[in-house]
Design a protein around this motif. Sequence first.
Motif, PDB file in Angstrom:
ATOM      1  N   THR A 129      23.468 145.231  94.636  1.00  0.00           N
ATOM      2  CA  THR A 129      23.103 143.903  95.131  1.00  0.00           C
ATOM      3  C   THR A 129      22.076 144.006  96.248  1.00  0.00           C
ATOM      4  O   THR A 129      21.091 143.258  96.272  1.00  0.00           O
TER       5      THR A 129
ATOM      6  N   GLU B 148      33.016 150.253  94.562  1.00  0.00           N
ATOM      7  CA  GLU B 148      32.705 149.049  95.322  1.00  0.00           C
ATOM      8  C   GLU B 148      31.416 149.216  96.131  1.00  0.00           C
ATOM      9  O   GLU B 148      30.636 148.269  96.305  1.00  0.00           O
ATOM     10  N   THR B 149      31.166 150.448  96.592  1.00  0.00           N
ATOM     11  CA  THR B 149      29.933 150.725  97.333  1.00  0.00           C
ATOM     12  C   THR B 149      28.729 150.683  96.399  1.00  0.00           C
ATOM     13  O   THR B 149      27.657 150.190  96.768  1.00  0.00           O
TER      14      THR B 149
ATOM     15  N   ASP C  12      27.886 147.052  95.852  1.00  0.00           N
ATOM     16  CA  ASP C  12      27.221 146.497  97.040  1.00  0.00           C
ATOM     17  C   ASP C  12      25.782 147.003  97.127  1.00  0.00           C
ATOM     18  O   ASP C  12      24.864 146.255  97.466  1.00  0.00           O
TER      19      ASP C  12
END
Length: 226
Positions: A82, A75-76, A79
Motif C-alpha cells: 500500500t 501484514e508488513t 502495508d
Amino acid sequence: LFEGLTLRQVTAAKCQELLNGLLAQEKGRTAETVKFLLGEILRAAVGQKFISENPMQYVKIPRHERENGEALPLETVRDFLTACENSPYFKQFMVYLYTGIRRDELHSLRIEGEFISVICGKCRKGQKKRRRKIPIAPALRPFLPLSEEELAVENDVLTGNFKKLCPAHRLNDLRHTFITRLQECGIQKGLVDLWTDHVNKKDMTAGVYTHFSEDYQLKEIEKLIF
C-alpha cells in the motif's frame, strides 16, 4: 582517496582517519573493502620500492558483522504494498518481491515467454556467466515489462527508497520474503532452490538428477499469494 598526496605522504594515521570516517557513517562493509584494497595497493608499492613499508600494517578496524536477512511478515508486506503504490520504483519492488532476485541482478533481467531470466549474481570469478529462469507469478504480470531506464536504476537509489517505505527492513529482505512465502504456500524446496540459485551440486538428487518441466513450474508459481 588521498588526492594531492604522494605515496610517501600516505601515512598510517591518514589511512586510519579515512577508515574511521567510514565507520562513523556506519559503512563497516565499505571500510573492510577499502582497508583490503589499500593494503594490496601499498603492498605492491613496497614491492616496487616506491615506499619502504606498508603503513596499513599499523591500521586496525573492528570486524564488520554482516546481518542476516529477515522475511517481512504478511501484514508488513501488505502495508508495504500500500505504501509503495505511488513510488516511482513500485515496479522494481514488485519484481524483487515476486522473483526473489538479488539486488544486483535486476539490471540483467529479460523476459523469456512466461519466465523472466537474470544473470546469476553469485558466479565466481572466472566462471562463465549463467542465467536462471523464474516463472512469472500472476500478480507480477501487470508490472511487466520494465523499460531500459527502469532496469538501469542504481542499486543505492532503490535501496534508499525502499528504506523510506519500510524502515525496519532492507531491500534484500524481499528476497528472504519470497523464499519464505514460497515454502509457506507449499512449494517444494527443490523448486525454491532452483528459482533462487541455491541448488547444491553436491546434492546429486536436487542438483543433478531433478529436472522440473516449465509447465510444472508455471503451475506451482500460481500458489504464491501475499
